[in-house]
Design a protein around this motif. Structure first.
Motif, PDB file in Angstrom:
ATOM      1  N   THR A 206       5.047   8.238   2.126  1.00  0.00           N
ATOM      2  CA  THR A 206       6.002   9.138   1.485  1.00  0.00           C
ATOM      3  C   THR A 206       6.245  10.385   2.323  1.00  0.00           C
ATOM      4  N   GLY A 207       7.162  11.195   1.834  1.00  0.00           N
ATOM      5  CA  GLY A 207       7.360  12.517   2.394  1.00  0.00           C
ATOM      6  C   GLY A 207       6.235  13.449   1.979  1.00  0.00           C
ATOM      7  N   ALA A 208       6.299  14.686   2.480  1.00  0.00           N
ATOM      8  CA  ALA A 208       5.308  15.705   2.145  1.00  0.00           C
ATOM      9  C   ALA A 208       5.939  17.075   2.376  1.00  0.00           C
ATOM     10  N   PRO A 209       5.561  18.086   1.596  1.00  0.00           N
ATOM     11  CA  PRO A 209       6.159  19.419   1.723  1.00  0.00           C
ATOM     12  C   PRO A 209       5.526  20.241   2.844  1.00  0.00           C
ATOM     13  N   VAL A 210       5.464  19.658   4.034  1.00  0.00           N
ATOM     14  CA  VAL A 210       4.824  20.330   5.172  1.00  0.00           C
ATOM     15  C   VAL A 210       5.732  20.330   6.398  1.00  0.00           C
ATOM     16  N   GLU A 211       7.022  20.076   6.188  1.00  0.00           N
ATOM     17  CA  GLU A 211       7.900  19.829   7.333  1.00  0.00           C
ATOM     18  C   GLU A 211       8.097  21.051   8.225  1.00  0.00           C
ATOM     19  N   GLN A 212       7.888  22.253   7.698  1.00  0.00           N
ATOM     20  CA  GLN A 212       8.058  23.449   8.525  1.00  0.00           C
ATOM     21  C   GLN A 212       6.788  23.819   9.291  1.00  0.00           C
ATOM     22  N   ILE A 213       5.736  23.032   9.108  1.00  0.00           N
ATOM     23  CA  ILE A 213       4.494  23.209   9.856  1.00  0.00           C
ATOM     24  C   ILE A 213       4.525  22.264  11.059  1.00  0.00           C
ATOM     25  N   PRO A 214       4.142  22.712  12.259  1.00  0.00           N
ATOM     26  CA  PRO A 214       4.041  21.779  13.393  1.00  0.00           C
ATOM     27  C   PRO A 214       3.162  20.589  13.029  1.00  0.00           C
TER      28      PRO A 214
ATOM     29  N   TYR B 291       2.540  -5.654   7.680  1.00  0.00           N
ATOM     30  CA  TYR B 291       3.679  -6.334   8.300  1.00  0.00           C
ATOM     31  C   TYR B 291       4.881  -5.412   8.452  1.00  0.00           C
ATOM     32  N   SER B 292       5.247  -4.675   7.409  1.00  0.00           N
ATOM     33  CA  SER B 292       6.405  -3.777   7.489  1.00  0.00           C
ATOM     34  C   SER B 292       6.080  -2.473   6.785  1.00  0.00           C
ATOM     35  N   THR B 293       6.357  -1.355   7.458  1.00  0.00           N
ATOM     36  CA  THR B 293       6.072  -0.041   6.892  1.00  0.00           C
ATOM     37  C   THR B 293       7.357   0.750   6.725  1.00  0.00           C
ATOM     38  N   LEU B 294       7.558   1.262   5.515  1.00  0.00           N
ATOM     39  CA  LEU B 294       8.714   2.083   5.182  1.00  0.00           C
ATOM     40  C   LEU B 294       8.268   3.538   5.123  1.00  0.00           C
ATOM     41  N   HIS B 295       8.826   4.362   6.013  1.00  0.00           N
ATOM     42  CA  HIS B 295       8.482   5.782   6.081  1.00  0.00           C
ATOM     43  C   HIS B 295       9.618   6.599   5.486  1.00  0.00           C
ATOM     44  N   ILE B 296       9.281   7.592   4.667  1.00  0.00           N
ATOM     45  CA  ILE B 296      10.291   8.350   3.926  1.00  0.00           C
ATOM     46  C   ILE B 296      10.210   9.838   4.272  1.00  0.00           C
ATOM     47  N   CYS B 297      11.348  10.434   4.594  1.00  0.00           N
ATOM     48  CA  CYS B 297      11.531  11.866   4.845  1.00  0.00           C
ATOM     49  C   CYS B 297      10.508  12.388   5.863  1.00  0.00           C
ATOM     50  N   TRP B 298       9.613  13.319   5.476  1.00  0.00           N
ATOM     51  CA  TRP B 298       8.656  13.816   6.465  1.00  0.00           C
ATOM     52  C   TRP B 298       7.786  12.693   6.988  1.00  0.00           C
ATOM     53  N   GLY B 299       7.483  11.706   6.168  1.00  0.00           N
ATOM     54  CA  GLY B 299       6.728  10.554   6.652  1.00  0.00           C
ATOM     55  C   GLY B 299       7.441   9.853   7.789  1.00  0.00           C
ATOM     56  N   ALA B 300       8.787   9.795   7.727  1.00  0.00           N
ATOM     57  CA  ALA B 300       9.575   9.202   8.811  1.00  0.00           C
ATOM     58  C   ALA B 300       9.534  10.082  10.049  1.00  0.00           C
TER      59      ALA B 300
ATOM     60  N   THR C 110      15.289   9.161   6.304  1.00  0.00           N
ATOM     61  CA  THR C 110      15.149  10.620   6.321  1.00  0.00           C
ATOM     62  C   THR C 110      15.472  11.284   4.990  1.00  0.00           C
ATOM     63  N   GLY C 111      16.055  10.554   4.048  1.00  0.00           N
ATOM     64  CA  GLY C 111      16.392  11.114   2.749  1.00  0.00           C
ATOM     65  C   GLY C 111      15.403  10.714   1.680  1.00  0.00           C
ATOM     66  N   HIS C 112      15.819  10.905   0.428  1.00  0.00           N
ATOM     67  CA  HIS C 112      14.944  10.601  -0.712  1.00  0.00           C
ATOM     68  C   HIS C 112      15.674   9.703  -1.718  1.00  0.00           C
ATOM     69  N   PRO C 113      15.899   8.447  -1.378  1.00  0.00           N
ATOM     70  CA  PRO C 113      16.569   7.553  -2.338  1.00  0.00           C
ATOM     71  C   PRO C 113      15.773   7.360  -3.618  1.00  0.00           C
ATOM     72  N   GLU C 114      14.469   7.619  -3.572  1.00  0.00           N
ATOM     73  CA  GLU C 114      13.612   7.396  -4.742  1.00  0.00           C
ATOM     74  C   GLU C 114      13.716   8.500  -5.787  1.00  0.00           C
TER      75      GLU C 114
ATOM     76  N   LEU D 177       0.848  -1.182   0.000  1.00  0.00           N
ATOM     77  CA  LEU D 177       0.000   0.000   0.000  1.00  0.00           C
ATOM     78  C   LEU D 177       0.891   1.241   0.000  1.00  0.00           C
ATOM     79  N   LEU D 178       0.667   2.137  -0.957  1.00  0.00           N
ATOM     80  CA  LEU D 178       1.429   3.390  -1.029  1.00  0.00           C
ATOM     81  C   LEU D 178       0.531   4.540  -0.579  1.00  0.00           C
ATOM     82  N   LEU D 179       0.851   5.116   0.582  1.00  0.00           N
ATOM     83  CA  LEU D 179       0.195   6.346   1.014  1.00  0.00           C
ATOM     84  C   LEU D 179       1.002   7.500   0.450  1.00  0.00           C
ATOM     85  N   ASN D 180       0.484   8.113  -0.579  1.00  0.00           N
ATOM     86  CA  ASN D 180       1.219   9.122  -1.342  1.00  0.00           C
ATOM     87  C   ASN D 180       0.818  10.514  -0.854  1.00  0.00           C
ATOM     88  N   LEU D 181       1.721  11.140  -0.090  1.00  0.00           N
ATOM     89  CA  LEU D 181       1.467  12.463   0.471  1.00  0.00           C
ATOM     90  C   LEU D 181       2.117  13.571  -0.345  1.00  0.00           C
TER      91      LEU D 181
END
Length: 318
Positions: free
Chosen positions: A106-114, A136-145, A233-237, A39-43
């Motif tokens: 995924t990440g999202a462009p909201v990192e400067q918002i609380p 079973y296993s969730t991979l969190h990326i950048c802001w998602g992490a 925390t990075g963007h390997p994708e 499942l891809l939660l695309n933010l």
């Protein structure tokens, strides 16, 4: 084996031109095999770009994978055609009765918002809690992490004095961990963020382990001790020109932005960027899919239980 993706998804034509084998739904149903369900939660705002990036990396595996795409119902995306969302995406209410072998947030462009002021924060928290019982296993990326580390463990994010922007060298802290099996001693990963998480906060949580970091970019990869939550925390994708697109956009808007580090030859934006991270990105996603999903997930997904109750085949030495 190929990835199985919906018929007519825009990514299909792009991946076929790159010689990445994608199987349509009709052919996949003819195979006598249980594919991994992801499942891809695309933010991200440009959802078609992001879904193509993820499919490209997970298509480089011998495992058959099928995807579902999800977006948040509490925030209407502005940069993706509504017709695309209706045709290929579902909301949480539509998927929450299912179970999945793996999930990517995924990440999202909201990192400067609380965190708590993000429009879809309450919905995201509900999804992250649901994932502990149904994925079973969730991979969190950048802001998602960052969001998951804050929600599950109370780990804060901190503003950086300037944007972490470029392609940075990384090392592996625990070489026997399977996520980094086959990696070089030094490997490169893109970063593009205004905030960070810090070692001191992570080390206070006994359930977490830092797997990789960068002298310049800081903490890169974290896992929980049962290997069902991974935080990158990075963007390997990222595609070869993603950082260029971000740099050109910010320059065009008159925003303060440095030339992305270790990206353009001689730091000259007039030249084509040098891709240093492609092999590491493919290996990271392949290792996650193999060792952290396939090797541990139950054949019968209905047997999935809470994150705190199950430790799969991946023991402390992996």
């Amino acid at each position: 084996m190929p990835i199985k993706i919906p018929n007519n998804l825009p990514a299909v034509n792009i991946l076929e031109k790159e010689n990445i084998f994608a199987m349509d739904e009709k052919r996949a149903y003819a195979q006598d095999i249980r594919p991994l369900r992801i499942l891809l939660l695309n933010l991200m705002p440009t959802k078609i770009v992001t879904e193509t990036q993820m499919l490209r990396l997970l298509g480089n595996s011998p495992l058959q994978v099928e995807f579902d795409f999800m977006y948040t119902a509490t925030y209407e995306p502005k940069n993706t055609p509504h017709e695309h969302l209706v045709k290929f995406y579902e909301t949480f209410d539509e998927v929450k009765s299912r179970k999945y072998d793996g999930m990517i947030i995924t990440g999202a462009p909201v990192e400067q918002i609380p965190f708590t002021e993000v429009d879809y924060w309450d919905e995201l928290c509900e999804i992250m809690d649901w994932s502990q019982r149904n994925v079973y296993s969730t991979l969190h990326i950048c802001w998602g992490a960052q969001a998951a580390l804050y929600h599950h463990y109370g780990i804060p994010k901190y503003d950086l004095p300037k944007k972490m922007f470029g392609v940075f060298p990384h090392t592996v802290n625990i070489k026997e961990k399977m996520l980094f099996r086959g990696f070089d001693d030094i490997f490169y990963i893109p970063h593009s963020r205004h905030t960070e998480v810090r070692r001191a906060d992570i080390e206070k949580v006994a359930r977490l382990c830092i797997l990789s970091e960068s002298e310049e970019a800081g903490i890169f990869a974290i896992t929980d001790k049962k290997h069902r939550g991974l935080f990158i925390t990075g963007h390997p994708e990222y595609d070869p020109l993603t950082l260029k697109t971000e740099y050109d956009r910010d320059i065009g808007l008159g925003l303060p932005i440095n030339i992305p580090a270790n990206y353009y030859p001689n730091d000259d934006p007039q030249q084509l960027p040098v891709v240093r991270w492609r092999s590491a990105a493919n290996l990271l996603f392949s290792n996650w899919l193999n060792y952290y999903v396939y090797q541990g997930t139950p054949f019968d997904l209905e047997k999935l239980t809470d994150l705190d109750e199950v430790c799969g085949l991946c023991g402390d030495g992996i």
